[in-house]
Scaffold this motif. Sequence first.
Motif, PDB file in Angstrom:
ATOM      1  N   UNK A   1      -0.430  12.395  -8.548  1.00 57.88           N
ATOM      2  CA  UNK A   1      -1.328  13.497  -8.176  1.00 57.88           C
ATOM      3  C   UNK A   1      -0.596  14.837  -8.179  1.00 57.88           C
ATOM      4  N   UNK A   2       0.644  14.815  -7.705  1.00 55.48           N
ATOM      5  CA  UNK A   2       1.348  16.084  -7.499  1.00 55.48           C
ATOM      6  C   UNK A   2       2.085  16.565  -8.746  1.00 55.48           C
TER       7      UNK A   2
ATOM      8  N   UNK B   1       0.829  -1.197   0.000  1.00 53.75           N
ATOM      9  CA  UNK B   1       0.000   0.000   0.000  1.00 53.75           C
ATOM     10  C   UNK B   1       0.869   1.256   0.000  1.00 53.75           C
TER      11      UNK B   1
ATOM     12  N   UNK C   1       0.944   4.047  -2.598  1.00 55.80           N
ATOM     13  CA  UNK C   1       0.673   5.416  -2.156  1.00 55.80           C
ATOM     14  C   UNK C   1       1.716   6.372  -2.729  1.00 55.80           C
ATOM     15  N   UNK C   2       2.971   5.935  -2.699  1.00 55.18           N
ATOM     16  CA  UNK C   2       4.045   6.763  -3.247  1.00 55.18           C
ATOM     17  C   UNK C   2       3.797   7.057  -4.736  1.00 55.18           C
TER      18      UNK C   2
ATOM     19  N   UNK D   1       0.925   6.851  -6.416  1.00 54.91           N
ATOM     20  CA  UNK D   1      -0.285   7.650  -6.609  1.00 54.91           C
ATOM     21  C   UNK D   1      -0.037   9.114  -6.254  1.00 54.91           C
ATOM     22  N   UNK D   2       0.639   9.328  -5.131  1.00 51.07           N
ATOM     23  CA  UNK D   2       0.885  10.704  -4.689  1.00 51.07           C
ATOM     24  C   UNK D   2       1.729  11.448  -5.713  1.00 51.07           C
TER      25      UNK D   2
END
Lengths: 298, 314
Positions: B35-36, B24, B28-29, B31-32
């Motif tokens: 996003x950024x 996860x 998360x890394x 996905x983030x």
Amino acid sequence: MATYRAPADRRRAWTYVPMTALAAFFLFPIVFMLAASLKTDHQIFADMDSVRAFLPVGDLSFANYAAVFDRVPFWRFLGNTLLVTAAVTALGLVVNSMCGYALARMRWRGRGLVFGLVIATLILPFDTTIVPMVYLVANLPWIGFDGLTPVLEFGWLNTYRVQIVPFIVNAFSIFLFAQYFKSLPKGLEEAAAIDGAGWLRTYWRIIVPLSKPVFATVAILTVVTSPATWNAYLWPLMTVQSEELRPVMVGVQYFFQLDTAWGEVMAYISMITLPMVVVFLVFQRAFIQSIASAGMKD
Amino acid sequence: MAIAVERPVEGAAQAAPPPRRRSRSRAEQRAATAFAVPGVVLLLVFVIGPAVVSLVLAFTNARLVSPTPPEFTGLENFQRAFTEDALFRRSLLNTFVFAAVVVPLQGGLGLVLALLVNQRIAGRNLFRTIYFLPVITSMVVVSLLWRFLYQEDGLINSGLSLLTGGAWAGQAWLAEPSTAMGAIVVMSVWQGVGFHMVIWLAGLQTIPEEVYEAGALDGATPWQRFRHLTLPLLKPTFVFVLITITIAAMSLFVQVNIMTGGGPVGSTSTLVLQIVQKGFQQQQMGYGAALSLVFFCIVLALALLQRRLTRDGD
């Protein structure tokens, strides 16, 4: 009863005196503009030294408005402004909210660095970098299409993209989004992950619907305060020479001449003011709320 | 609001067991970062990039269009600005004077308006709307409109003449070096004060009613209540209003560009007007960048001041 309340009532009545005087101060130029836009230049000056200056009286017509359409391609200008405003606002909502979300609710390497970057650019007014910005956009690459063949081009001057792309990202918007997302209850993502939702779906289906107020705030602040949306003037003046891409505010330049036709000027500026005033009156509560929350950020 | 959490998410039926922590966090890394990235790239290219370019160009003789490559000239641009360029020094002075007058005027009037429309009286929303209306009007529009009002045969003069019974001779406000800047000040306050009224108002509404009730019980007069309760409680708002007006005032441009072009005889020329004129119209980009850097340093100093003032408040 009535006599008992008299002092408070009288004091209250007195506050209407300065309030009305101030209202007159804020309204008189706008009322004058609207009244003058319906008059001939001769009548504008004849009415100047009486209250008639503020009243739609005398020989009224829409001749000034008709003359505006002869002088500038008004619908084209308005369309350009609406297109650029919509693009900057919509793309800004997506890009800034996602960036704000990653900063506020995700754990990742580089987060501290990006957050520092956002804070550092928070106060940088756009005017401080305008000169190198022109230089930069004059040389930026872009992939254009010659028929179906992609072609690498250089230079963004005289395009829509030069009016849109540099203004999508906004540190203050990212900041407002991040602040808001942080205030949402903890555990939303975990619950969604248990249900098998990925990050994008969680963001889109859960976070965005919960965050409508901050989206409204950022959208309104973008339209009212961005140097690239409704009020865009200096930037398109410097980067867009072709008439068919110009926005409404740059259109005022068409009325600068030695013997100014003031009636036409008043008509033109009425035309580019009224749409925004109508939008404001309809969404007034949201407007006021947005600006208030910008001030409450500390 | 929390109800939405329980709303079934599509695909919930075949819910997988909670993913292992390690995978996860790797997801998360990824996905983030995704996003950024758009925001970060745009920020680097269009905000940080030009700032860095400006920092470099300021020490060169670069021109917007030039056959020869720019040369490093050290501090020459800054030397020119502060020792030879009288118009720049005049502009710097004008900008500071403008800010020094507009900040207390606009901040103070904004507070007065906020106090007036914060009373529980009929029609206060109407008054608030009217006071806010100029904010919605573009500065471009406002500048053109007031240029007309300030003419020798304009509305301001005929109004003054009417008030003084014909004694007022009238003058071209924007054509006189002694009155041009004052005329721009009045117009700028007229346009911007509604914005700060709203911010003051939000600050006033954070003050709980009980504070005033306690004050009234202690026998405080309205003035004492304002001086010792309202003002101290408004301090965070005060700092915000102060800094936003100051930075906006330091950026004075549109008004002078449309109303006076910086004249008469440089009496309304400003820092940003000089940046645009030198760096863009006269194509002296290196010099324009140097002036931008001066501007940037001033704004930075103000921002640091704000941080200091807000930290003191805590």
